[in-house]
Design a protein around this motif. Structure first.
Motif, mmCIF file in Angstrom:
data_model
loop_
_atom_site.group_PDB
_atom_site.id
_atom_site.type_symbol
_atom_site.label_atom_id
_atom_site.label_comp_id
_atom_site.label_asym_id
_atom_site.label_seq_id
_atom_site.Cartn_x
_atom_site.Cartn_y
_atom_site.Cartn_z
ATOM 1 N N ASP A 41 0.831 -1.199 0.000
ATOM 2 C CA ASP A 41 0.000 0.000 0.000
ATOM 3 C C ASP A 41 0.870 1.257 0.000
ATOM 4 O O ASP A 41 1.863 1.344 0.738
ATOM 5 C CB ASP A 41 -0.910 -0.004 1.229
ATOM 6 C CG ASP A 41 -1.863 1.173 1.219
ATOM 7 O OD1 ASP A 41 -2.341 1.538 0.125
ATOM 8 O OD2 ASP A 41 -2.128 1.725 2.306
ATOM 9 N N SER A 43 -0.666 4.465 0.158
ATOM 10 C CA SER A 43 -1.564 5.577 0.489
ATOM 11 C C SER A 43 -0.911 6.612 1.403
ATOM 12 O O SER A 43 -1.355 7.763 1.452
ATOM 13 C CB SER A 43 -2.850 5.052 1.132
ATOM 14 O OG SER A 43 -2.556 4.296 2.297
ATOM 15 N N THR A 90 -2.751 2.751 -4.869
ATOM 16 C CA THR A 90 -3.040 2.423 -3.468
ATOM 17 C C THR A 90 -3.823 1.123 -3.398
ATOM 18 O O THR A 90 -4.535 0.750 -4.335
ATOM 19 C CB THR A 90 -3.863 3.529 -2.779
ATOM 20 O OG1 THR A 90 -5.096 3.710 -3.495
ATOM 21 C CG2 THR A 90 -3.099 4.841 -2.728
#
Length: 207
Positions: A41, A43, A90
């Protein structure tokens, strides 16, 4: 449960090979675990910085989670496979349930680079294709599916895809049990693979 690894460069025809294998067996007998679903990930990284992430090196993949999911499938457990957005770079909140089945295909450019994952595979395949053919497919795919311009794709190919292919993906070919030249058009190689899978499944059911 049979675990089949299918690797090869970006745009080599891996997806076509996988789909032809799936079409050769009854519905529900084959599950596919895409390596791309297990990208780490990003993000927490500012959006403008995410475009600089190298997604074509082994460090971009969360290998322990992928390995753990395969172990759980072998134990007869359903897993929640993550999903990843190429547009935002993401991992998404949504997951995809994958149930245990007779054949699990792990597909992706780097799946033969991880030694733990390789040891779990019953068959390791490498889909080989000419570099020019791969580039043409990548341009067509990324412009339609990932919102990139042809020049963006070409620049990324020169700066990232080509050097990463030579450093990580091409060397992983030596681990393959079966090399499939010309990707999805090689019906002979795909037939040999599906016949092998079918034979293994029949032997298992006879025991």
């Amino acid at each position: 449960m049979l675990i089949i690894g299918i690797a090869g460069g970006t745009g080599s025809g891996k997806t076509t090979v996988v789909n032809k294998i799936i079409d050769s067996f009854p519905a529900g007998e084959v599950a596919v675990i895409p390596q791309d679903s297990y990208y780490k990930d990003s993000s927490h990284i500012p959006p403008e910085e995410r475009q600089k992430i190298n997604f074509d090196e082994p460090a971009a993949i969360e290998w322990p989670l992928l390995v753990e999911h395969l172990r759980q499938l072998r134990e007869g457990k359903t897993v929640q496979m993550p999903t990843y957005s190429y547009l935002t770079c993401t991992r998404q909140a949504e997951t995809v349930p994958v149930k245990p089945c007779d054949v699990v295909i792990v597909e992706g450019i780097l799946v033969l680079t991880d030694p733990v994952l390789r040891q779990m595979m019953d068959v390791k395949c490498f889909v080989d294709a000419d570099a020019d053919d791969r580039l043409i497919r990548v341009i067509a795919r990324d412009c339609v599916e990932r919102g990139r311009t042809p020049m963006m794709v070409i620049n990324r190919y020169q700066d990232v895809l080509k050097p990463m292919h030579m450093q990580y993906i091409e060397p992983s070919k030596r681990f393959a049990d079966l090399i499939i030249p010309q990707g999805g058009t090689n019906t002979v190689a795909i037939g040999l693979l599906t016949d092998y899978i079918d034979g293994r499944l029949k032997r298992s059911s006879d025991k």
